[in-house]
Design an enzyme around this catalytic site. Structure first.
Site, PDB file in Angstrom:
ATOM      1  N   GLU A   1       5.413  -6.055  -3.839  1.00 44.57           N
ATOM      2  CA  GLU A   1       6.276  -5.754  -2.940  1.00 44.57           C
ATOM      3  C   GLU A   1       7.606  -5.962  -2.937  1.00 44.57           C
ATOM      4  O   GLU A   1       7.850  -7.344  -2.883  1.00 44.57           O
ATOM      5  CB  GLU A   1       5.573  -6.063  -1.489  1.00 44.57           C
ATOM      6  CG  GLU A   1       6.479  -5.477  -0.362  1.00 44.57           C
ATOM      7  CD  GLU A   1       5.706  -5.626   0.875  1.00 44.57           C
ATOM      8  OE1 GLU A   1       6.497  -5.752   2.078  1.00 44.57           O
ATOM      9  OE2 GLU A   1       4.453  -5.726   1.026  1.00 44.57           O
TER      10      GLU A   1
ATOM     11  N   LYS B   1       6.654  -0.292   2.231  1.00 46.56           N
ATOM     12  CA  LYS B   1       6.271  -0.948   1.094  1.00 46.56           C
ATOM     13  C   LYS B   1       5.094  -1.847   0.942  1.00 46.56           C
ATOM     14  O   LYS B   1       4.623  -1.568   0.017  1.00 46.56           O
ATOM     15  CB  LYS B   1       7.502  -2.355   0.938  1.00 46.56           C
ATOM     16  CG  LYS B   1       8.907  -1.757   0.796  1.00 46.56           C
ATOM     17  CD  LYS B   1       9.519  -3.062   0.422  1.00 46.56           C
ATOM     18  CE  LYS B   1       9.864  -3.807   1.986  1.00 46.56           C
ATOM     19  NZ  LYS B   1      10.655  -3.194   2.818  1.00 46.56           N
ATOM     20  N   THR B   2       4.618  -2.068   2.037  1.00 47.38           N
ATOM     21  CA  THR B   2       3.267  -2.966   2.103  1.00 47.38           C
ATOM     22  C   THR B   2       2.119  -2.118   1.884  1.00 47.38           C
ATOM     23  O   THR B   2       1.306  -2.273   0.905  1.00 47.38           O
ATOM     24  CB  THR B   2       3.000  -3.679   3.360  1.00 47.38           C
ATOM     25  OG1 THR B   2       4.136  -4.897   3.692  1.00 47.38           O
ATOM     26  CG2 THR B   2       1.703  -4.387   3.350  1.00 47.38           C
TER      27      THR B   2
END
Length: 457
Positions: free
Chosen positions: A171, A127-128
């Protein structure tokens, strides 16, 4: 009085002064930036000074050290993070005064609706990095996006920003269904793996949450065609979907993949089987091909040309704590990574092994007792890819130690593994035993990065 539930368009109606408890947190900072830029009076409190608080004070925000009931006087609403407990004196004072209180994720859902084009990136892994890649693409294209990221992006100097454009990149964390507060214009589904089952109970419930998230997309779902869990979710959804992948046929597919130097990849992207772009990644690891494909899949929906994706791939060299090279001491390279799930540990170590170092050390801090206990054998298999493994005690975080699992239980399954009593001992062991030409990886989402810093000193 705490607000719960879905999106409330009148959430901040009549609110002029917002007070943040835990204002120095990385999740709070982007919200503070965005709301400050929109004219709200902001104040906050925290227990430790730091670079985020320095940056907030530079914006003219009043930040108090320590939690004191008087800090909330004059506030119209109090925002708190999930780490703040009910017995917090500021939270209690707000309740006593009838000041509305709001958990951070609810405010994030509201803020994401302030921008017409929200890109919300969900998945167990990546995600990041993907959020950073998409933010980089929009930033370099001159779109001036807002962003809320779980790691530091050097290009924007932090964990997020208040943009003047129409886009926000968020995010989207699946823990405790936090991502269901959001209303994505584009919902990105990277992968679905066996994590957070202490909350969800079963994989079926976890997939159901991802399905609910995907159904909230107002424009497009971007989905990984190579991930079985993601495909199971989107196969039952009547929405516009764009797929990406490597192994299976997809709308955006990576072909002609090659290493241009050890651990770093370049490849062509086909869009609906026609040549679209050539991406050369500046961050190592085969798994980052998927993250880059997710970025590419968003580009056309956001009105960007292929060149924007190519420029972002060249420019983005990684996020904070994502295979972050911290330095070299006496010929030993120190790298820090957030990996805290067996799939992530395996991907990170696979990347490290490709880079040509003499030996790869894994200094791992297991995170939460429930995850360590449930995935004990999977962690052992993943960590065994390292040449040497050092385990610190388990970081319990939100959980209480019931004595049912310890790092020694994991160490017993890994040949030659060493356990240490804490971060200082871990750093000392590495200093005494690592040799020139070695790579040392600190792994975990807790505070194991402190051990890496000790090694560098």
């Amino acid at each position: 009085m705490s607000y719960i539930g879905g999106y409330n368009p009148g959430l901040l109606r009549g609110v002029k002064h917002l007070h943040f408890i835990g204002i120095g947190g990385s999740g709070m900072y982007p919200l503070v930036q965005i709301l400050n830029s929109r004219g709200y009076e902001i104040s906050g409190s925290d227990v430790n000074e730091g670079s985020i608080i320095d940056a907030e004070r530079a914006l003219g925000i009043t930040v108090y050290m320590g939690h004191d009931p008087q800090n909330v006087v004059g506030a119209d609403m109090v925002i708190y993070s999930a780490a703040i407990h009910d017995d917090n004196p500021e939270l209690q004072e707000a309740d006593a005064r009838g000041i509305p209180t709001l958990e951070r994720s609810v405010l994030l859902g509201y803020v994401s609706r302030l921008y017409p084009h929200s890109v919300c990136v969900a998945g167990t892994h990546g995600k990041t990095t993907t959020t950073c890649m998409i933010t980089t693409m929009l930033e370099l294209a001159g779109r001036d996006p807002a962003a809320v990221i779980g790691g530091k992006l050097p290009l924007i100097g932090g964990y997020g920003k208040a943009g003047t454009g129409s886009c926000i990149v968020v995010e989207a964390c699946e823990y405790a269904e936090t991502f269901l507060r959001l209303t994505p214009h584009i919902a990105v589904l990277l992968n679905i793996d066996n994590d957070h089952l202490d909350y969800y109970g079963t994989m079926g419930q976890l997939k159901l949450a991802f399905k609910k998230f995907a159904l909230m997309a107002t424009n497009t779902i971007v989905a990984n065609a190579d991930d079985e869990g993601v495909i199971q979710v989107i196969n039952s959804i009547d929405r516009s979907v764009r797929t990406f992948g490597i192994q299976k046929s997809a709308d955006y597919q990576a072909v002609n993949i090659r290493e241009y130097k050890p651990g770093f990849y370049e490849f062509d992207v086909l869009e609906w089987e026609n040549y679209y772009a050539h991406l050369c990644l500046s961050t190592p690891g085969y798994h980052n091909i998927y993250n880059a494909l997710a970025m590419v899949s968003c580009a056309r929906v956001l009105g960007l040309e292929a060149g924007a994706s190519e420029a972002a791939a060249r420019s983005f060299s990684g996020a904070g704590r994502r295979f972050e090279v911290l330095g070299e001491v006496n010929g030993v390279t120190i790298v820090d990574d957030y990996a805290h799930h067996p799939t992530e540990v395996a991907a990170t170590l696979a990347t490290a092994k490709e880079l040509g170092f003499k030996r790869v050390w894994a200094v791992d801090q297991p995170f939460t007792y429930s995850r360590t206990r449930a995935l004990l054998h999977e962690f052992a298999e993943a960590l065994s890819a390292a040449d040497r493994v050092v385990l610190t005690p388990i970081m319990g975080s939100r959980e209480v130690d019931d004595g049912s699992v310890k790092s020694e239980d994991l160490a017993a399954l890994i040949p030659g593994c060493v356990t240490v009593a804490g971060l200082e001992e871990a750093a000392g062991y590495i200093k005494a035993n690592a040799q020139p030409g070695d790579l040392v990886l600190t792994l975990g989402c807790g505070d194991v990065y402190k051990a890496a810093r000790m090694m560098l000193q």
